[in-house]
Design a protein around this motif. Structure first.
Motif, mmCIF file in Angstrom:
data_model
loop_
_atom_site.group_PDB
_atom_site.id
_atom_site.type_symbol
_atom_site.label_atom_id
_atom_site.label_comp_id
_atom_site.label_asym_id
_atom_site.label_seq_id
_atom_site.Cartn_x
_atom_site.Cartn_y
_atom_site.Cartn_z
ATOM 1 N N LYS A 109 0.820 -1.222 0.000
ATOM 2 C CA LYS A 109 0.000 0.000 0.000
ATOM 3 C C LYS A 109 0.850 1.266 0.000
ATOM 4 O O LYS A 109 0.303 2.375 0.042
ATOM 5 C CB LYS A 109 -0.910 0.027 1.251
ATOM 6 C CG LYS A 109 -2.006 -1.018 1.236
ATOM 7 C CD LYS A 109 -2.993 -0.714 2.360
ATOM 8 C CE LYS A 109 -4.285 -1.456 2.146
ATOM 9 N NZ LYS A 109 -5.372 -0.980 2.991
ATOM 10 N N ASN A 110 2.177 1.085 0.000
ATOM 11 C CA ASN A 110 3.058 2.244 -0.018
ATOM 12 C C ASN A 110 2.875 3.179 1.182
ATOM 13 O O ASN A 110 2.971 4.402 1.053
ATOM 14 C CB ASN A 110 2.774 3.060 -1.286
ATOM 15 C CG ASN A 110 4.035 3.211 -2.082
ATOM 16 O OD1 ASN A 110 5.135 3.173 -1.501
ATOM 17 N ND2 ASN A 110 3.902 3.365 -3.386
ATOM 18 N N ILE A 111 2.585 2.580 2.316
ATOM 19 C CA ILE A 111 2.374 3.388 3.528
ATOM 20 C C ILE A 111 3.727 3.680 4.175
ATOM 21 O O ILE A 111 4.582 2.792 4.270
ATOM 22 C CB ILE A 111 1.455 2.620 4.520
ATOM 23 C CG1 ILE A 111 0.051 2.484 3.928
ATOM 24 C CG2 ILE A 111 1.412 3.306 5.886
ATOM 25 C CD1 ILE A 111 -0.877 1.561 4.713
ATOM 26 N N ILE A 112 3.908 4.917 4.588
ATOM 27 C CA ILE A 112 5.140 5.292 5.296
ATOM 28 C C ILE A 112 4.903 5.050 6.785
ATOM 29 O O ILE A 112 3.873 5.448 7.334
ATOM 30 C CB ILE A 112 5.450 6.795 5.120
ATOM 31 C CG1 ILE A 112 5.385 7.225 3.658
ATOM 32 C CG2 ILE A 112 6.771 7.173 5.770
ATOM 33 C CD1 ILE A 112 6.556 6.845 2.854
ATOM 34 N N VAL A 113 5.890 4.399 7.430
ATOM 35 C CA VAL A 113 5.734 4.122 8.864
ATOM 36 C C VAL A 113 6.722 4.969 9.677
ATOM 37 O O VAL A 113 7.895 5.100 9.324
ATOM 38 C CB VAL A 113 5.939 2.625 9.172
ATOM 39 C CG1 VAL A 113 5.824 2.370 10.672
ATOM 40 C CG2 VAL A 113 4.928 1.777 8.412
ATOM 41 N N VAL A 114 6.192 5.529 10.751
ATOM 42 C CA VAL A 114 6.996 6.364 11.659
ATOM 43 C C VAL A 114 7.174 5.602 12.977
ATOM 44 O O VAL A 114 6.192 5.151 13.570
ATOM 45 C CB VAL A 114 6.256 7.690 11.967
ATOM 46 C CG1 VAL A 114 7.127 8.601 12.835
ATOM 47 C CG2 VAL A 114 5.825 8.406 10.689
ATOM 48 N N GLY A 115 8.423 5.467 13.430
ATOM 49 C CA GLY A 115 8.694 4.872 14.745
ATOM 50 C C GLY A 115 8.607 5.981 15.787
ATOM 51 O O GLY A 115 9.281 7.005 15.660
ATOM 52 N N GLU A 116 7.790 5.785 16.825
ATOM 53 C CA GLU A 116 7.547 6.871 17.776
ATOM 54 C C GLU A 116 7.948 6.500 19.205
ATOM 55 O O GLU A 116 7.649 5.397 19.668
ATOM 56 C CB GLU A 116 6.044 7.188 17.842
ATOM 57 C CG GLU A 116 5.414 7.686 16.571
ATOM 58 C CD GLU A 116 3.926 7.997 16.776
ATOM 59 O OE1 GLU A 116 3.283 8.368 15.809
ATOM 60 O OE2 GLU A 116 3.417 7.852 17.915
ATOM 61 N N GLY A 130 11.904 -1.426 9.531
ATOM 62 C CA GLY A 130 11.158 -0.978 8.352
ATOM 63 C C GLY A 130 10.621 0.446 8.365
ATOM 64 O O GLY A 130 9.888 0.834 7.465
ATOM 65 N N VAL A 131 10.967 1.248 9.395
ATOM 66 C CA VAL A 131 10.423 2.608 9.404
ATOM 67 C C VAL A 131 11.219 3.525 8.467
ATOM 68 O O VAL A 131 12.412 3.347 8.266
ATOM 69 C CB VAL A 131 10.386 3.238 10.827
ATOM 70 C CG1 VAL A 131 9.727 2.302 11.831
ATOM 71 C CG2 VAL A 131 11.780 3.626 11.302
ATOM 72 N N LYS A 132 10.511 4.490 7.916
ATOM 73 C CA LYS A 132 11.169 5.479 7.039
ATOM 74 C C LYS A 132 11.300 6.826 7.770
ATOM 75 O O LYS A 132 11.871 7.778 7.238
ATOM 76 C CB LYS A 132 10.335 5.699 5.770
ATOM 77 C CG LYS A 132 10.217 4.466 4.870
ATOM 78 C CD LYS A 132 11.355 4.459 3.865
ATOM 79 C CE LYS A 132 11.178 3.404 2.795
ATOM 80 N NZ LYS A 132 11.172 2.036 3.332
ATOM 81 N N ALA A 133 10.703 6.889 8.958
ATOM 82 C CA ALA A 133 10.771 8.133 9.738
ATOM 83 C C ALA A 133 10.686 7.810 11.223
ATOM 84 O O ALA A 133 10.218 6.728 11.605
ATOM 85 C CB ALA A 133 9.629 9.062 9.336
ATOM 86 N N VAL A 134 11.156 8.754 12.043
ATOM 87 C CA VAL A 134 11.035 8.594 13.498
ATOM 88 C C VAL A 134 10.490 9.887 14.108
ATOM 89 O O VAL A 134 10.710 10.975 13.563
ATOM 90 C CB VAL A 134 12.401 8.257 14.166
ATOM 91 C CG1 VAL A 134 12.826 6.837 13.849
ATOM 92 C CG2 VAL A 134 13.486 9.252 13.760
ATOM 93 N N LEU A 135 9.779 9.714 15.206
ATOM 94 C CA LEU A 135 9.247 10.875 15.939
ATOM 95 C C LEU A 135 9.917 10.886 17.306
ATOM 96 O O LEU A 135 9.765 9.944 18.092
ATOM 97 C CB LEU A 135 7.721 10.736 16.068
ATOM 98 C CG LEU A 135 6.960 11.725 16.939
ATOM 99 C CD1 LEU A 135 7.278 13.159 16.580
ATOM 100 C CD2 LEU A 135 5.464 11.507 16.784
ATOM 101 N N VAL A 136 10.705 11.942 17.557
ATOM 102 C CA VAL A 136 11.522 11.969 18.775
ATOM 103 C C VAL A 136 11.307 13.276 19.537
ATOM 104 O O VAL A 136 11.327 14.359 18.955
ATOM 105 C CB VAL A 136 13.027 11.821 18.420
ATOM 106 C CG1 VAL A 136 13.876 11.767 19.691
ATOM 107 C CG2 VAL A 136 13.266 10.592 17.559
ATOM 108 N N GLY A 137 11.106 13.155 20.837
ATOM 109 C CA GLY A 137 10.940 14.340 21.674
ATOM 110 C C GLY A 137 12.001 14.415 22.744
ATOM 111 O O GLY A 137 13.026 15.074 22.595
#
Ligand SMILES: O=P(O)(O)OC[C@@H](O)[C@@H](O)c1c[nH]c2ccccc12
Length: 398
Positions: A345-352, A368-375
């Motif tokens: 489905k071409n979904i982008i996954v963010v590791g949070e 497999g994540v293409k992005a990360v969310l970091v605080g």
């Protein structure tokens, strides 16, 4: 266009708790007659101490009292729908109840100005507490600024920018997961993260350090964020697209986020039933916003994968009910068939959440994540931009 279309009738059988005897309620103020009527029609059996309708001499109700009645009846309906949502949500495995099961929480000041002495109205965990509070907060905000009044602000809002495009470009440029850097002053699990908190300064530092996008917490009570912060970062000319990090329980909040310059919003699957997610992602598309749909277990992931049009999924390693952080959650949810469907489905996954070291980044990238969310790990650094270099083990701004 406001709220979801739910069944018009609210079967009595769904609300056994509403049929309790009057002795369960201690009424502290009068209840408007129309609310009583609306409630009685739905099988609620309590007796008001004083229930009176403003009437003129000839016995007919005044226009203003009729309007007030209509408004009160609508509120009664809204509360019932809220209770129905609990039932719908539970059938989808959602443990978070959108509203207290037997009526407004004690601090609520609304049409039913009576108190319910009932322990079932105590939230079971922090996420539930936040959501119940948000529901009351949004009801009040909406009263002050109904959707019709937001229209002008929507027309004048700065244009929505391509959130996913920015993530993809950064991922391709660096070969590492793109960074969504979070502007976060505090959290219920960690307390205050940074005392000298200047959102614009932090945002600029993140941008300089190579962040692809930014996440701005807007919840005031639990995260010490604000919509003013979002607006300030947007109008300061920061180029990174902005995620409005809010607990969305009502479509109104999406419009509001857009008026404040958001490019993306968060939809939490642990809170929102499928119908809400479907409806809200459509609203996002209509407004040019990206929806980041957050999941934290297999069931939520499967629900979200069954919804058409989802482009960005976040896997939260922190369980919002218990606060426990476990990075292997990202791996677990991307294994096997689920990973296959995501790729198809071409979904982008963010590791949070809970990412602190280059090893953590490598681990979720491998999953497999293409992005990360970091605080936390970067916002705490004296220079948050340099914190990014520490997090990735290299300078990702070049
Ligand atoms: O500070 P951390 O552990 O790096 O986490 C950031 C972000 O993932 C976290 O703040 C978050 C993820 N989902 C949320 C939903 C609401 C509020 C906050 C969050």
């Amino acid at each position: 266009m406001e709220g979801l279309v739910y069944p018009k009738t609210t079967p009595r059988i769904l609300f056994p708790t509403l049929n309790r005897r009057p002795s369960k309620f201690s009424i502290v103020r009068s209840v408007p007659a129309s609310a009583m009527d609306a409630h009685r029609r739905n099988g609620v059996g309590f007796t008001p101490v004083r229930a009176q309708k403003a009437e003129t001499k000839d016995g007919s109700a005044t226009i203003s009292s009729v309007m007030e009645d209509a408004e009160t009846a609508l509120k009664a309906k809204e509360w019932e729908v809220g209770m129905l949502i609990n039932e719908v949500a539970a059938s989808q495995g959602i443990k978070i109840r959108r509203r207290p099961p037997t009526g407004p929480p004690l601090h609520y000041v609304g049409p039913f100005q009576f108190r319910i002495q009932n322990e079932g109205n105590t939230p079971r965990n922090i996420l539930e507490e936040i959501v119940w509070h948000k529901d009351v907060e949004v009801t009040q905000l909406k009263q002050r600024r109904p959707l019709s009044m937001l229209k002008n602000a929507l027309d004048n809002a700065p244009p929505a920018r391509d959130f996913i495009g920015a993530l993809m470009a950064a991922n391709q440029r660096t070969g590492l997961p793109a960074l969504i850097a979070e502007v976060k002053k505090a959290s219920p699990s960690r307390g205050i993260l940074r005392e000298d908190f200047d959102p614009v300064e932090i945002a600029r530092s993140y941008e300089k350090g190579g962040a692809a996008c930014l996440s701005i917490l807007t919840d005031e009570k639990y995260f010490k964020g604000s919509f003013e912060n979002l607006e300030a970062v947007r109008s300061a000319g920061v180029k990174c697209p902005l995620l409005c990090k809010e607990f969305i329980v009502d479509a109104w909040q999406i419009y509001y986020a857009r008026t404040k310059g958001a490019d993306a919003v968060l939809l939490i699957a642990a809170v929102l039933p499928d119908l809400d997610i479907r409806y809200m992602t459509k609203i996002c598309k209509m407004l040019g916003l990206t929806a980041l749909v957050e999941v934290h277990d297999e069931r939520e992931m499967d629900r979200v994968l069954g919804i058409e049009g989802i482009e960005l999924i976040g896997i939260n390693n922190r369980n919002l009910e218990t606060f426990e952080v476990d990075n292997s959650n990202t791996k677990k949810l991307l294994e096997g068939e689920r990973g296959e469907i995501i790729r198809q489905k071409n979904i982008i996954v963010v590791g949070e959440s809970g990412l602190f070291t280059p090893d953590d980044i490598a681990y979720v990238q491998e999953a497999g994540v293409k992005a990360v969310l970091v605080g936390e790990s970067i916002v705490k650094q004296d220079d948050p931009g340099k914190g990014i270099t520490g997090l990735f083990g290299k300078d990702i701004s070049v």
